[in-house]
Design a protein around this motif. Structure first.
Motif, short mmCIF file in Angstrom:
data_model
loop_
_atom_site.label_atom_id
_atom_site.label_comp_id
_atom_site.label_asym_id
_atom_site.label_seq_id
_atom_site.Cartn_x
_atom_site.Cartn_y
_atom_site.Cartn_z
N MET A 18 0.84 -1.18 0.00
CA MET A 18 0.00 0.00 0.00
C MET A 18 0.88 1.24 0.00
SD MET A 18 -2.70 1.25 2.86
CE MET A 18 -4.17 1.75 2.03
N ALA A 19 0.58 2.19 -0.82
CA ALA A 19 1.32 3.45 -0.85
C ALA A 19 0.44 4.55 -0.28
CB ALA A 19 1.72 3.78 -2.28
N LYS A 20 1.03 5.41 0.49
CA LYS A 20 0.31 6.55 1.05
C LYS A 20 1.06 7.82 0.70
CE LYS A 20 -2.09 6.07 4.71
NZ LYS A 20 -2.47 6.09 6.10
N ILE A 21 0.31 8.90 0.58
CA ILE A 21 0.84 10.20 0.18
C ILE A 21 0.46 11.20 1.26
CG2 ILE A 21 0.78 11.92 -1.65
CD1 ILE A 21 1.62 9.12 -2.57
N LYS A 22 1.42 12.08 1.67
CA LYS A 22 1.12 12.94 2.80
C LYS A 22 1.75 14.33 2.72
CE LYS A 22 0.36 9.15 5.77
NZ LYS A 22 -0.43 8.99 6.91
N SER A 23 1.14 15.28 3.46
CA SER A 23 1.65 16.56 3.95
C SER A 23 1.37 17.79 3.10
CB SER A 23 3.13 16.51 4.26
OG SER A 23 3.42 17.44 5.27
N ASP A 24 0.88 18.88 3.70
CA ASP A 24 0.81 20.17 3.03
C ASP A 24 0.75 21.32 4.01
OD1 ASP A 24 -1.83 18.86 3.16
OD2 ASP A 24 -2.61 20.73 2.39
N LEU A 25 1.09 22.53 3.52
CA LEU A 25 1.22 23.76 4.31
C LEU A 25 0.22 24.81 3.82
CD1 LEU A 25 5.09 24.25 4.13
CD2 LEU A 25 3.81 23.46 6.11
N ASN A 26 -0.21 25.69 4.77
CA ASN A 26 -1.04 26.82 4.36
C ASN A 26 -0.17 28.06 4.17
OD1 ASN A 26 -0.55 27.86 6.93
ND2 ASN A 26 -2.61 27.55 7.67
N GLU A 27 -0.81 29.21 3.96
CA GLU A 27 -0.07 30.44 3.66
C GLU A 27 0.78 30.94 4.83
OE1 GLU A 27 -3.86 31.52 5.58
OE2 GLU A 27 -3.38 30.21 3.91
N LYS A 28 0.54 30.46 6.04
CA LYS A 28 1.34 30.84 7.21
C LYS A 28 2.45 29.83 7.49
CE LYS A 28 -2.79 32.67 9.45
NZ LYS A 28 -3.69 32.46 10.60
N ASN A 29 2.70 28.93 6.56
CA ASN A 29 3.65 27.83 6.74
C ASN A 29 3.26 26.92 7.90
OD1 ASN A 29 5.30 28.12 4.55
ND2 ASN A 29 6.87 29.26 5.62
N GLU A 30 1.96 26.80 8.14
CA GLU A 30 1.46 25.86 9.14
C GLU A 30 1.17 24.54 8.42
OE1 GLU A 30 -0.91 28.73 12.22
OE2 GLU A 30 -1.88 28.25 10.31
N VAL A 31 1.51 23.45 9.08
CA VAL A 31 1.32 22.14 8.49
C VAL A 31 -0.06 21.60 8.84
CG1 VAL A 31 2.38 20.87 10.40
CG2 VAL A 31 2.43 19.89 8.12
N ALA A 32 -0.67 20.90 7.89
CA ALA A 32 -1.97 20.26 8.11
C ALA A 32 -1.74 18.95 8.86
CB ALA A 32 -2.66 19.99 6.78
N ILE A 33 -2.48 18.76 9.94
CA ILE A 33 -2.48 17.49 10.66
C ILE A 33 -3.92 17.11 10.99
CG2 ILE A 33 -0.15 17.75 11.60
CD1 ILE A 33 -1.40 18.48 14.30
N LEU A 34 -4.16 15.83 11.16
CA LEU A 34 -5.49 15.34 11.50
C LEU A 34 -5.46 14.75 12.90
CD1 LEU A 34 -6.17 13.39 8.19
CD2 LEU A 34 -7.08 15.64 8.81
N LYS A 35 -6.45 15.09 13.72
CA LYS A 35 -6.65 14.42 15.00
C LYS A 35 -7.58 13.25 14.71
CE LYS A 35 -6.80 13.77 19.47
NZ LYS A 35 -6.44 12.42 19.75
#
Length: 151
Positions: A1-18
């Motif tokens: 299985m392959a997974k793809i991850k990670s992105d940033l918003n305009e404030k250089n904040e990283v997206a994470i999921l709880k």
């Protein structure tokens, strides 16, 4: 299985999921980077773009590859190939969670990279949380280096 991850918003904040779930992997009460599987005929980059929209609601651009992590889940005898990218959010399109994700994902957060690293260090509970931390905390640290080089 392959997974793809990670992105940033305009404030250089990283997206994470709880996330919280109790499934084949066991109890999962932790944070994860947005991402998911590669569909048939899809490149890793195409999957990253699709998963970014599905789980964060944003299209992404200025994409750079972070690297790959291969891990093995002994308790279900499965090897995962994880491909990590760093992209910046642009146009908001709205999230598109599937039914399983709707039950598992408690919230989407954008946090400074140092806060994401702290959460992946200290707020990862149970064996699944520990596994995810071991896999994704080093990726966050590499992403931080990439962000700092650009700034």
């Amino acid at each position: 299985m392959a997974k793809i991850k990670s992105d940033l918003n305009e404030k250089n904040e990283v997206a994470i999921l709880k996330v919280y779930s109790n499934d084949i992997f066991g109890i999962r009460d932790c944070y994860e980077l947005p991402g998911g599987g590669v569909q048939e005929g899809e490149s890793f980059l195409e999957a990253f773009k699709r998963e970014a929209v599905e789980e964060t609601g944003y299209e992404v651009n200025n994409i750079e590859e972070i690297g790959d992590v291969i891990d093995y889940y002994n308790f279900i005898s499965r090897e995962n190939h994880n491909h990590y990218f760093l992209g910046h959010t642009c146009a908001f399109k709205g999230t598109h969670f599937d039914e399983y994700e709707k039950t598992m994902i408690q919230k989407l957060l954008f946090v400074p990279i140092d806060e994401a690293i702290r959460l992946f260090t200290y707020e990862m509970f149970g064996p699944v949380g520990k596994l995810i931390s071991q896999r994704e905390k080093p990726v966050l640290e590499l992403a931080k280096e990439m962000i700092e080089r650009k700034n």
